[in-house]
Scaffold this active site. Structure first.
Site, PDB file in Angstrom:
ATOM      1  N   ARG A  77       0.808  -1.222   0.000  1.00  0.00           N
ATOM      2  CA  ARG A  77       0.000   0.000   0.000  1.00  0.00           C
ATOM      3  C   ARG A  77       0.845   1.277   0.000  1.00  0.00           C
ATOM      4  O   ARG A  77       0.407   2.306  -0.523  1.00  0.00           O
ATOM      5  CB  ARG A  77      -0.920   0.015   1.223  1.00  0.00           C
ATOM      6  CG  ARG A  77      -1.931  -1.131   1.299  1.00  0.00           C
ATOM      7  CD  ARG A  77      -3.093  -0.961   0.334  1.00  0.00           C
ATOM      8  NE  ARG A  77      -4.024  -2.068   0.378  1.00  0.00           N
ATOM      9  CZ  ARG A  77      -5.062  -2.136   1.222  1.00  0.00           C
ATOM     10  NH1 ARG A  77      -5.274  -1.160   2.081  1.00  0.00           N
ATOM     11  NH2 ARG A  77      -5.857  -3.186   1.191  1.00  0.00           N
ATOM     12  N   ASP A  95     -17.066   7.512   6.496  1.00  0.00           N
ATOM     13  CA  ASP A  95     -15.879   6.668   6.478  1.00  0.00           C
ATOM     14  C   ASP A  95     -14.713   7.498   7.013  1.00  0.00           C
ATOM     15  O   ASP A  95     -14.757   8.731   6.982  1.00  0.00           O
ATOM     16  CB  ASP A  95     -15.582   6.182   5.060  1.00  0.00           C
ATOM     17  CG  ASP A  95     -14.750   4.908   5.054  1.00  0.00           C
ATOM     18  OD1 ASP A  95     -15.342   3.818   5.081  1.00  0.00           O
ATOM     19  OD2 ASP A  95     -13.506   5.010   5.061  1.00  0.00           O
TER      20      ASP A  95
END
Length: 266
Positions: free
Chosen positions: A37, A138
């Site tokens: 990532r 979120d």
């Protein structure tokens, strides 16, 4: 290559940072995920190691990079009408408990928005246009940006009923071929905002809360804190939807199970 290796000490520092910011604990087996990532960020920033990246995150005016790091490490996997039986149960709740008007719905870990728009489709089908909105939140700003664009590859839409596809989605053309876009009417029925589940919810009361496939990333203490925030966000009568791999058994006793991964406030 740069970013392909992270030492135990560097991983611990990244994990501690991520835990402090998100409440999510990265276990040792997530080292490859962290490299996968974040390695592109090291290349873009011209950094030669994760140690340098950690120091870069500590610079006071690098809030944007700290947010980027959190966004990249947040696991997000979703699609429309995921776990379809939950939406059948939702329709049952509409009919049984909310005959006169649409309930307040909070999609509490909305990722890139497919679940929130699914909830809006279901609400629109039952209540029509009306004066209602689905709130969706979120912790990842990157995911919220994707949700607000409301453009998705076709494979994410494979579970949308054909009738709903015709009503609520537009087929992409030209460079957007192979994608669908949520239509304007449905788009304006969802309100997206950033929220950390570990912080008390300030969006008002929510009759129905979807918190699916989020608790699995937290340790028990954090789960309890999140569930307490969810409990307080509900009126006396409220319903909570979790992912099918999640359970409140031995974790939190202020909800009672009424269906697989569906709970009612006690």
């Amino acid at each position: 290559m740069i970013g392909d290796f992270i030492s135990d000490q560097e991983f611990t520092c990244i994990a501690d940072f991520f835990k402090a910011e998100s409440g999510i604990h990265l276990r040792d087996h997530k080292k490859n995920l962290v490299c996968g990532r974040l390695n592109q960020r090291l290349r873009i920033l011209g950094l030669s190691s994760y140690g340098e990246y950690i120091e870069y995150l500590k610079i006071p005016n690098n809030k944007g990079e700290r947010n980027m790091c959190i966004d990249l490490l947040t696991t997000n996997e979703t699609y429309f009408f995921r776990e379809r039986k939950h939406f059948e149960k939702l329709a049952e709740l509409f009919t049984t408990y909310y005959q006169k008007s649409a309930p307040d719905i909070w999609c509490a870990a909305c990722s890139s928005g497919e679940e929130a728009y699914t909830l809006a489709m279901c609400t629109q089908e039952h209540y029509g246009h009306g004066n209602w909105v689905v709130r969706a939140s979120d912790i990842s700003e990157r995911m919220l940006d994707l949700a607000k664009k409301a453009i998705y590859p076709l494979h994410r839409a494979k579970n949308i009923p054909d009738e709903y596809l015709r009503k609520y989605c537009l087929n992409g053309v030209g460079e957007k071929t192979g994608y669908i876009m949520v239509n304007d009417e449905l788009y304006h029925k969802v309100n997206f905002f950033k929220n950390n589940l570990l912080v008390p919810y300030i969006g008002g009361k929510a009759d129905i809360i979807f918190l699916r496939n989020a608790l699995i990333y937290f340790e028990k203490d954090e789960k309890v804190k999140i569930l307490e925030n969810v409990y307080r966000a509900m009126p006396k009568q409220g319903f909570l939807f979790l992912g099918h791999s999640e359970s409140l058994n031995g974790v939190y006793d202020k909800f009672e199970s009424i269906a697989p991964a569906v709970y009612a406030k006690c």
